[in-house]
Design an enzyme around this catalytic site. Sequence first.
Site, PDB file in Angstrom:
ATOM      1  N   SER A 122      45.597   3.126   1.687  1.00 32.43           N
ATOM      2  CA  SER A 122      45.780   3.351   2.404  1.00 32.43           C
ATOM      3  C   SER A 122      45.148   3.432   3.573  1.00 32.43           C
ATOM      4  CB  SER A 122      45.104   5.253   1.893  1.00 32.43           C
ATOM      5  OG  SER A 122      45.371   5.557   0.399  1.00 32.43           O
ATOM      6  N   HIS A 143      52.785   2.910   0.644  1.00 34.30           N
ATOM      7  CA  HIS A 143      51.541   3.760   0.609  1.00 34.30           C
ATOM      8  C   HIS A 143      52.722   5.134  -0.812  1.00 34.30           C
ATOM      9  CE1 HIS A 143      49.101   6.874   2.484  1.00 34.30           C
ATOM     10  NE2 HIS A 143      48.721   6.084   0.414  1.00 34.30           N
ATOM     11  N   GLU A 155      55.077   6.077   2.140  1.00 36.86           N
ATOM     12  CA  GLU A 155      55.606   5.701   3.345  1.00 36.86           C
ATOM     13  C   GLU A 155      55.028   3.845   3.778  1.00 36.86           C
ATOM     14  OE1 GLU A 155      52.706   8.247   5.933  1.00 36.86           O
ATOM     15  OE2 GLU A 155      51.883   7.291   4.177  1.00 36.86           O
ATOM     16  N   ASN A 194      48.188  10.835   6.258  1.00 35.69           N
ATOM     17  CA  ASN A 194      46.878  11.024   6.635  1.00 35.69           C
ATOM     18  C   ASN A 194      46.567  11.477   7.920  1.00 35.69           C
ATOM     19  OD1 ASN A 194      46.068  10.669   3.680  1.00 35.69           O
ATOM     20  ND2 ASN A 194      46.044   9.102   3.502  1.00 35.69           N
TER      21      ASN A 194
END
Length: 288
Positions: A122, A143, A155, A194
């Site tokens: 991440s 991801h 991602e 995120n």
Amino acid sequence: MAQIRNVLVVGSGTMGSQIALQTAFSGHYDVTLVDSKPEQLERAVEQNQKLVARGVEKGRLTQEQGTAALGRLRTSTDLAGSAALADLAIEAIYENLDAKREVFQALDQNAPPGTVLASNSSTIAISRLAEVTERPEDCCNTHFFHPVTVMQLCEVVRGPKTSDRTVEVAMEFVRSIDRVPVLINKEVHGFVVNRILFAAAEEAMRLYEGGYASAEDIDTAVKKGLNWPMGPFELLDFSGLDIFYGALEDRARLEGGPGAPAILKEKIDQGHLGRKTGKGFFDYAGRA
Ligand SMILES: NC(=O)c1ccc[n+]([C@@H]2O[C@H](COP(=O)([O-])OP(=O)(O)OC[C@H]3O[C@@H](n4cnc5c(N)ncnc54)[C@H](O)[C@@H]3O)[C@@H](O)[C@H]2O)c1
């Protein structure tokens, strides 16, 4: 996808076990799930069996499909031997740079030429892992989101040396296992989702700290005004305040800026980390 037959997933924890299962569900691949701990592999198999059983119960798949998926998924503690057979490898071990670099070195030394080497990290940019290999052009981030069998997004992040072929193979692989890829063209801390989540959570905490509104009302505003299924404080409590704290501090260290709001540190110092400790911005005592 003609060129990919054997998929290797390294790390059979929360993410790796489900990335392997989702890959097996597609029916296109043989999947090997590797972990350094045999007992963790046993747990991963049990959890995947339970997920399949629940899926059958809810009518999302047939027993035959579930049994076939589990049959395509083997487990092993032999990273080098499994890498030698892999056309695509996804590293999903715990979030530690040195440990991930060791895995990437082992993949580089043992995988056939052309194998795509991906990381589910991440926060660790693929260039930090690719630089310990002789084939940075074959490396990228993929991801996925937790829980992988429910959350559709992946991602795909291109590093400075990632080739077009690697990006194409990774994007096509993600589609082939019924997930939705988005391409991130340049490395950026937190990728896209995120970054947006942390920005929203940070703003929510600053409004709360400033006394502009209560946590409940900020969550209600976001849920009813933006149609989010959860408010930022519910999300903070769900994911863990320590996780958000680490991410906001990392971002400030890498990019400058104010770092995590003081209220987050206060809560953590009091041992209130969210749902997992029974208290965060909200109190979960007595709730399941
Ligand atoms: N948990 C999440 O919600 C989430 C979401 C998206 C991405 N990620 C990323 O996915 C990765 C994995 O996270 P997780 O939550 O599944 O971790 P986890 O701690 O649940 O599982 C990690 C697994 O890796 C194994 N492992 C450690 N070193 C190993 C090695 N050298 N070789 C083989 N196996 C090894 C461990 O035994 C463990 O089973 C991390 O990079 C994390 O940042 C996690």
